[in-house]
Design an enzyme around this catalytic site. Structure first.
Site, PDB file in Angstrom:
ATOM      1  N   ASP A   1       8.597   8.406 -10.802  1.00 47.72           N
ATOM      2  CA  ASP A   1       7.914   7.995  -9.582  1.00 47.72           C
ATOM      3  C   ASP A   1       6.416   7.837  -9.847  1.00 47.72           C
ATOM      4  O   ASP A   1       5.807   6.829  -9.480  1.00 47.72           O
ATOM      5  CB  ASP A   1       8.170   9.028  -8.482  1.00 47.72           C
ATOM      6  CG  ASP A   1       7.456   8.701  -7.180  1.00 47.72           C
ATOM      7  OD1 ASP A   1       7.943   7.840  -6.432  1.00 47.72           O
ATOM      8  OD2 ASP A   1       6.402   9.309  -6.906  1.00 47.72           O
TER       9      ASP A   1
ATOM     10  N   ILE B   1      -2.570   7.432   1.545  1.00 48.13           N
ATOM     11  CA  ILE B   1      -3.899   7.228   0.945  1.00 48.13           C
ATOM     12  C   ILE B   1      -4.089   5.743   0.654  1.00 48.13           C
ATOM     13  O   ILE B   1      -3.299   5.147  -0.078  1.00 48.13           O
ATOM     14  CB  ILE B   1      -4.049   8.025  -0.372  1.00 48.13           C
ATOM     15  CG1 ILE B   1      -3.747   9.505  -0.148  1.00 48.13           C
ATOM     16  CG2 ILE B   1      -5.450   7.851  -0.937  1.00 48.13           C
ATOM     17  CD1 ILE B   1      -3.767  10.318  -1.431  1.00 48.13           C
TER      18      ILE B   1
ATOM     19  N   GLU C   1       0.824  -1.212   0.000  1.00 55.33           N
ATOM     20  CA  GLU C   1       0.000   0.000   0.000  1.00 55.33           C
ATOM     21  C   GLU C   1       0.854   1.256   0.000  1.00 55.33           C
ATOM     22  O   GLU C   1       0.521   2.263  -0.639  1.00 55.33           O
ATOM     23  CB  GLU C   1      -0.922   0.001   1.215  1.00 55.33           C
ATOM     24  CG  GLU C   1      -1.952   1.117   1.215  1.00 55.33           C
ATOM     25  CD  GLU C   1      -2.981   0.981   0.109  1.00 55.33           C
ATOM     26  OE1 GLU C   1      -2.987   1.840  -0.794  1.00 55.33           O
ATOM     27  OE2 GLU C   1      -3.769   0.026   0.144  1.00 55.33           O
TER      28      GLU C   1
ATOM     29  N   GLY D   1       1.505   7.118  -0.587  1.00 54.79           N
ATOM     30  CA  GLY D   1       1.769   7.277   0.835  1.00 54.79           C
ATOM     31  C   GLY D   1       0.629   6.850   1.725  1.00 54.79           C
ATOM     32  O   GLY D   1       0.277   5.674   1.801  1.00 54.79           O
TER      33      GLY D   1
ATOM     34  N   GLY E   1       6.743  11.371   3.365  1.00 57.64           N
ATOM     35  CA  GLY E   1       7.062  11.621   4.765  1.00 57.64           C
ATOM     36  C   GLY E   1       7.125  10.331   5.561  1.00 57.64           C
ATOM     37  O   GLY E   1       6.440   9.354   5.246  1.00 57.64           O
TER      38      GLY E   1
ATOM     39  N   LYS F   1       4.006   4.231  -9.858  1.00 52.68           N
ATOM     40  CA  LYS F   1       2.772   4.170  -9.069  1.00 52.68           C
ATOM     41  C   LYS F   1       1.568   3.905  -9.971  1.00 52.68           C
ATOM     42  O   LYS F   1       0.667   3.134  -9.619  1.00 52.68           O
ATOM     43  CB  LYS F   1       2.582   5.478  -8.307  1.00 52.68           C
ATOM     44  CG  LYS F   1       3.613   5.695  -7.206  1.00 52.68           C
ATOM     45  CD  LYS F   1       3.501   7.075  -6.592  1.00 52.68           C
ATOM     46  CE  LYS F   1       4.518   7.273  -5.483  1.00 52.68           C
ATOM     47  NZ  LYS F   1       4.496   8.651  -4.931  1.00 52.68           N
TER      48      LYS F   1
ATOM     49  N   GLY G   1      13.994  18.016   2.022  1.00 50.47           N
ATOM     50  CA  GLY G   1      14.013  16.565   1.907  1.00 50.47           C
ATOM     51  C   GLY G   1      12.902  15.986   1.064  1.00 50.47           C
ATOM     52  O   GLY G   1      12.752  14.758   0.978  1.00 50.47           O
TER      53      GLY G   1
END
Length: 401
Positions: free
Chosen positions: A194, A129, A122, A127, A296, A198, A180
């Site tokens: 990226d 969601i 997941e 992230g 994060g 996904k 970051g």
């Protein structure tokens, strides 16, 4: 594994997400102390007991007491070897490595079936969601029409600073790097890789199709100019980096990652900073909108924790769309409308416009808006990405065959 059996975790990686997972697990009474070993590359002070760490992958992979592997490293090749070995040894796995999963989806599905284990991921898409689980469970029927969204928090943070705070692209990129959100080499995020990986994962869980990432158009925001930003503002748009998979007629689907002009009345218009937003559209339920932090340590760690908890209840992906519905075919010859900004007319030789609705020629920058076959853009994607004298964005219009 029964629901009563204690989960014993071997964790690979202790970076931002690994530490975030450790923090959220420490706050979960049911899983406190569930991590028995953490494999890292180098010895250094990490604020935890030294005996918790190991430096050889086999210390986890060959430990019969460890029944669950959590893989949270950056290197996709190393991640592949770890996950493949763990599944082959009968261990359940949780991973957040979208590149590894997207590039090896078919093999990963087969390994789970062969060894009667579960691989959950997941955290690899969006992230915090829960979009994969939602597509698997809630949208497990044949009514899904499209999945569209902002899938990368780094590029969205940059574009938010550009459009909402009037910062230059280079200035916003530097800020994202300092915080970051973006790496020293930001190309994985800003050039759409990226988002692409996904989208490949979401496509599998949306329509049951495994697609080679190399065959899909991904084009990012690194070539954006002040001219493009001004044009979007004058038209009342923001530019967002958007991934989309859409169902067409006759069991066909199309997918791509492109910057897009987004109007104020669209859900993703207001998705800002490092947040992600996904719009799921269906035949009977129209549109559903999912929103949350896409990056994060703690948000991503919470998604990993959700997968670990699901394993305690023997959960596994059933890949229902692939197993229970008639297969879809990836269609590349549909036409989408694009905005092409260019500085030199030779660029026009790269793109075969089927029709043109708007054109402008200026002393420095010019642009054309019109329909182009997706297959043309896929064939030229490397040339287009590497040509700093042009920028492409989707208008959102398409010709569905």
């Amino acid at each position: 594994m029964t629901s009563q059996q204690k989960i014993n975790i071997g964790l690979f990686g202790f970076g931002v997400v690994g530490q975030g997972l450790y923090d959220v697990i420490s706050q979960s009474p049911a899983l406190d102390k569930a991590i028995s070993k953490i494999c890292v590359k180098n010895k250094k002070e990490r604020g935890l007991p030294e005996e918790l760490f190991c430096y050889d992958a086999n210390d986890i992979l060959n430990d019969p007491e460890i029944n669950t592997v959590v893989e949270l490293i950056n290197d996709s090749q190393e991640a592949y070897q770890i996950v493949k070995t763990a599944l082959s040894k009968g261990k359940n796995v949780v991973s957040a490595n979208k590149k590894m999963i997207a590039e090896n989806m078919k093999e990963m599905i087969e390994l789970q079936k062969k060894h009667n284990v579960s691989l959950l991921y997941e955290a690899s898409a969006c992230g915090s969601i829960p979009v994969i689980r939602s597509l698997e469970e809630y949208y497990d029927n044949d009514l899904l029409l499209s999945v569209t969204g902002i899938l990368n928090g780094s590029s969205n943070y940059i574009l938010s600073k550009v459009f909402d705070h009037n910062k230059l692209y280079t200035e916003a990129l530097k800020e994202a790097q300092d915080l970051g959100f973006a790496e020293a080499d930001p190309s994985f995020d800003v050039d759409g890789f990226d988002s692409l990986f996904k989208l490949i994962i979401l496509t599998m869980h949306s329509f049951g199709v495994v697609i080679n990432p190399d065959e899909v158009l991904n084009y990012g925001i690194s070539n954006i100019s002040d001219f493009d930003i001004r044009y979007a503002r004058e038209k009342g748009f923001k530019i967002k980096l958007v991934g989309q998979v859409e169902r067409l007629r006759d069991k066909k689907i199309t997918l791509f990652v492109l910057p897009r002009f987004v109007a104020r009345d669209k859900y993703i218009y207001s998705v800002e900073d490092e947040f992600n937003g996904v719009v799921i559209k269906g035949l009977a339920y129209d549109k559903q909108f999912m929103f949350g932090k896409g990056a994060g340590g703690h948000p991503t760690g919470s998604a990993v924790l959700s997968d670990i908890t699901a394993l305690m209840h023997n959960y596994r992906y059933e890949y229902k769309k692939a197993n229970y519905f008639e297969g879809f075919n990836y269609f590349k010859d549909g036409a989408i409308e694009i905005y092409l900004r260019y500085n030199h007319p030779d660029v026009l030789k790269l793109i075969d416009f089927q029709s043109v609705s708007e054109a402008y020629q200026g002393p420095v920058h010019s642009y054309k808006i019109g329909f182009v076959k997706l297959s043309c853009l896929i064939q030229k994607k490397e040339l287009l990405r590497n040509n700093k004298d042009l920028f492409i964005a989707a208008t959102g219009k398409s010709l569905n065959y």
